[in-house]
Design a protein around this motif. Structure first.
Motif, PDB file in Angstrom:
ATOM      1  N   LYS A 277       0.821  -1.081  -0.076  1.00 23.44           N
ATOM      2  CA  LYS A 277       0.117   0.012   0.193  1.00 23.44           C
ATOM      3  C   LYS A 277       0.790   1.337   0.174  1.00 23.44           C
ATOM      4  O   LYS A 277       0.339   2.156   0.005  1.00 23.44           O
ATOM      5  CB  LYS A 277      -0.902  -0.111   1.152  1.00 23.44           C
ATOM      6  N   LYS A 278       2.201   1.278   0.209  1.00 25.85           N
ATOM      7  CA  LYS A 278       3.002   2.247   0.037  1.00 25.85           C
ATOM      8  C   LYS A 278       2.676   3.134   1.396  1.00 25.85           C
ATOM      9  O   LYS A 278       2.751   4.358   1.145  1.00 25.85           O
ATOM     10  CB  LYS A 278       3.071   3.085  -1.263  1.00 25.85           C
ATOM     11  N   LEU A 279       2.355   2.583   2.604  1.00 23.76           N
ATOM     12  CA  LEU A 279       1.677   3.129   3.594  1.00 23.76           C
ATOM     13  C   LEU A 279       2.718   4.253   3.977  1.00 23.76           C
ATOM     14  O   LEU A 279       2.409   5.332   4.507  1.00 23.76           O
ATOM     15  CB  LEU A 279       1.650   2.115   4.808  1.00 23.76           C
ATOM     16  N   LEU A 280       4.178   3.982   4.181  1.00 20.59           N
ATOM     17  CA  LEU A 280       5.125   4.952   4.868  1.00 20.59           C
ATOM     18  C   LEU A 280       5.297   5.927   3.873  1.00 20.59           C
ATOM     19  O   LEU A 280       6.214   6.833   4.242  1.00 20.59           O
ATOM     20  CB  LEU A 280       6.314   3.919   5.283  1.00 20.59           C
ATOM     21  N   THR A 281       4.891   6.117   2.811  1.00 22.65           N
ATOM     22  CA  THR A 281       5.114   7.363   1.923  1.00 22.65           C
ATOM     23  C   THR A 281       3.934   8.098   1.601  1.00 22.65           C
ATOM     24  O   THR A 281       3.813   8.852   1.000  1.00 22.65           O
ATOM     25  CB  THR A 281       5.570   6.986   0.450  1.00 22.65           C
ATOM     26  N   ARG A 282       2.888   7.893   2.271  1.00 20.66           N
ATOM     27  CA  ARG A 282       1.484   8.666   2.269  1.00 20.66           C
ATOM     28  C   ARG A 282       1.666   9.867   3.186  1.00 20.66           C
ATOM     29  O   ARG A 282       2.614   9.929   4.102  1.00 20.66           O
ATOM     30  CB  ARG A 282       0.344   7.713   2.784  1.00 20.66           C
ATOM     31  N   ASP A 283       0.788  10.798   3.026  1.00 18.01           N
ATOM     32  CA  ASP A 283       0.392  11.775   3.997  1.00 18.01           C
ATOM     33  C   ASP A 283      -0.203  11.525   5.240  1.00 18.01           C
ATOM     34  O   ASP A 283      -1.260  11.924   5.276  1.00 18.01           O
ATOM     35  CB  ASP A 283      -0.479  12.962   3.069  1.00 18.01           C
ATOM     36  N   ILE A 284       0.390  10.955   6.082  1.00 18.70           N
ATOM     37  CA  ILE A 284       0.351  10.529   7.487  1.00 18.70           C
ATOM     38  C   ILE A 284       1.139  10.858   8.395  1.00 18.70           C
ATOM     39  O   ILE A 284       2.517  11.035   8.191  1.00 18.70           O
ATOM     40  CB  ILE A 284      -0.142   9.095   7.295  1.00 18.70           C
ATOM     41  N   THR A 285       0.534  10.909   9.735  1.00 23.97           N
ATOM     42  CA  THR A 285       1.580  11.298  10.643  1.00 23.97           C
ATOM     43  C   THR A 285       1.835  10.102  11.924  1.00 23.97           C
ATOM     44  O   THR A 285       2.921  10.131  12.269  1.00 23.97           O
ATOM     45  CB  THR A 285       1.221  12.444  11.645  1.00 23.97           C
ATOM     46  N   ILE A 286       0.885   9.222  11.926  1.00 26.60           N
ATOM     47  CA  ILE A 286       0.844   8.285  12.816  1.00 26.60           C
ATOM     48  C   ILE A 286       0.469   6.834  12.178  1.00 26.60           C
ATOM     49  O   ILE A 286      -0.511   6.721  11.500  1.00 26.60           O
ATOM     50  CB  ILE A 286       0.226   8.426  14.301  1.00 26.60           C
ATOM     51  N   VAL A 287       1.112   5.685  12.553  1.00 26.19           N
ATOM     52  CA  VAL A 287       0.692   4.459  12.326  1.00 26.19           C
ATOM     53  C   VAL A 287       0.626   3.633  13.629  1.00 26.19           C
ATOM     54  O   VAL A 287       1.877   3.537  14.097  1.00 26.19           O
ATOM     55  CB  VAL A 287       1.667   3.673  11.365  1.00 26.19           C
ATOM     56  N   ASP A 288      -0.444   3.186  14.024  1.00 25.74           N
ATOM     57  CA  ASP A 288      -0.755   2.706  15.264  1.00 25.74           C
ATOM     58  C   ASP A 288      -0.991   1.202  14.909  1.00 25.74           C
ATOM     59  O   ASP A 288      -1.972   0.655  14.562  1.00 25.74           O
ATOM     60  CB  ASP A 288      -1.752   3.400  16.158  1.00 25.74           C
ATOM     61  N   LEU A 289       0.200   0.342  15.465  1.00 25.35           N
ATOM     62  CA  LEU A 289      -0.149  -1.140  15.455  1.00 25.35           C
ATOM     63  C   LEU A 289      -0.262  -1.731  16.652  1.00 25.35           C
ATOM     64  O   LEU A 289      -0.124  -3.079  16.816  1.00 25.35           O
ATOM     65  CB  LEU A 289       1.178  -1.578  14.689  1.00 25.35           C
ATOM     66  N   ARG A 290      -0.821  -1.187  17.800  1.00 24.07           N
ATOM     67  CA  ARG A 290      -0.845  -1.564  19.180  1.00 24.07           C
ATOM     68  C   ARG A 290      -2.054  -2.542  19.359  1.00 24.07           C
ATOM     69  O   ARG A 290      -1.653  -3.502  20.140  1.00 24.07           O
ATOM     70  CB  ARG A 290      -0.727  -0.320  20.331  1.00 24.07           C
TER      71      ARG A 290
END
Length: 323
Positions: A277-290
């Motif tokens: 999904k190219k998640l880490l290149t999107r216009d986001i600030t936080i990815v929560d995997l908890r």
């Protein structure tokens, strides 16, 4: 060279050399320079020794007699004055002088294994001076003092009578950088701080951990990231939160909140999401995997505003079509 193929030169002034970059295994002979007399007692000992040495009892006998007599009076006087520590120091000096007069003065110290720690630093930590006698060197205590040095993980001390000491050290390796209370230190795998951070080329590429207690758990996050290099290479720092879990600060500013348990699974899942999904290149600030059953993503302010406008436009279009 001695019989073991090791450097074993006489200890003359000026023969020492700094070996900060020499390969481990080579031995560096360190000279023990003659000191200037450090006290009235030392001056008096020398004067009386010279005078008695010219007499019939001989120079060595005169030295021993002088040391024992004057040393005994000195220690007795200091003890009467209540200065026990000073008395112990005088006893050591007296013992060294007596043993040196008998031919047991340390004349050669061979060092090996050092890279970051200099020979003068090793000798100072070991307590070996130009006046030291081999008889009064406690190999176990010397080893313990050396292993208390930040860079030294293990040390071996061997006494070779009558006048030589071999010291071999194993230094810790720089493993990571630890940031805490505004300071950055180089730490070993066991979390021991071994040096302040500098722009030394050996340090600039080390992984960074942040927070109280992060130095003690550095191995778990560094090794986990090492199993997922595609993520590791994009991490700027790993922050320990409340001594429970890690948050990754990515180089592009995204925070990845990792769970307290299942660290490897979470990192693998993150790598798969980024690959698909190219998640880490999107216009986001936080990815929560908890949370084990879902992934929470927080958009940046601009992305959030864009998305809200898009949703409003879609709802408006849907309402107009229904009319």
């Amino acid at each position: 060279m001695d019989g073991g193929g090791r450097i074993a030169g006489p200890l003359k002034p000026g023969s020492a050399r700094r070996d900060a970059g020499q390969p481990a295994g080579r031995r560096t002979p360190v000279p023990m320079r003659e000191p200037a007399p450090a006290s009235r007692t030392a001056l008096l000992l020398r004067r009386i020794t010279v005078r008695l040495g010219a007499s019939r009892i001989g120079r060595r006998g005169a030295s021993l007699l002088t040391v024992l007599v004057i040393g005994g009076f000195s220690v007795y006087g200091v003890i009467l004055g209540g200065h026990i520590e000073e008395a112990e120091s005088i006893l050591v000096d007296v013992g060294d002088l007596a043993a040196n007069a008998a031919g047991f003065k340390v004349r050669q110290v061979n060092l090996s294994g050092q890279n970051h720690v200099t020979p003068p630093e090793i000798l100072a930590a070991a307590g070996i001076k130009s006046s030291t006698s081999i008889l009064f060197v406690d190999a176990d205590a010397t080893r313990a003092r050396l292993e208390a040095m930040p860079w030294i993980a293990a040390a071996t001390v061997r006494k070779l009578y009558p006048d030589r000491i071999d010291i071999s050290v194993v230094e810790r390796e720089a493993y990571a950088l630890w940031q805490f209370n505004g300071q950055i230190q180089v730490i070993a795998r066991d979390g021991m701080p071994i040096a302040p951070y500098s722009d030394d080329p050996r340090y600039v590429s080390l992984p960074i951990v942040v927070g109280e207690g992060a130095e003690k758990r550095v191995g778990e996050i560094v090794e986990a990231l090492g199993r997922v290099p595609v993520i590791r290479d994009r991490v700027r720092a790993a922050i320990l939160v409340a001594d429970r879990r890690w948050t990754l600060k990515m180089r592009n500013g995204i925070d990845v909140r990792l769970p307290q348990e299942g660290l490897d699974d979470a990192l693998f899942q993150l790598s798969e999401l980024d690959r698909e999904k190219k998640l880490l290149t999107r216009d986001i600030t936080i990815v929560d995997l908890r949370l084990p059953d879902r992934i929470v993503v927080r958009l940046s302010d601009s992305a959030f505003e864009t998305r809200m406008q898009a949703l409003k436009a879609k709802a408006k279009a849907k309402k107009g079509g229904a009319a």
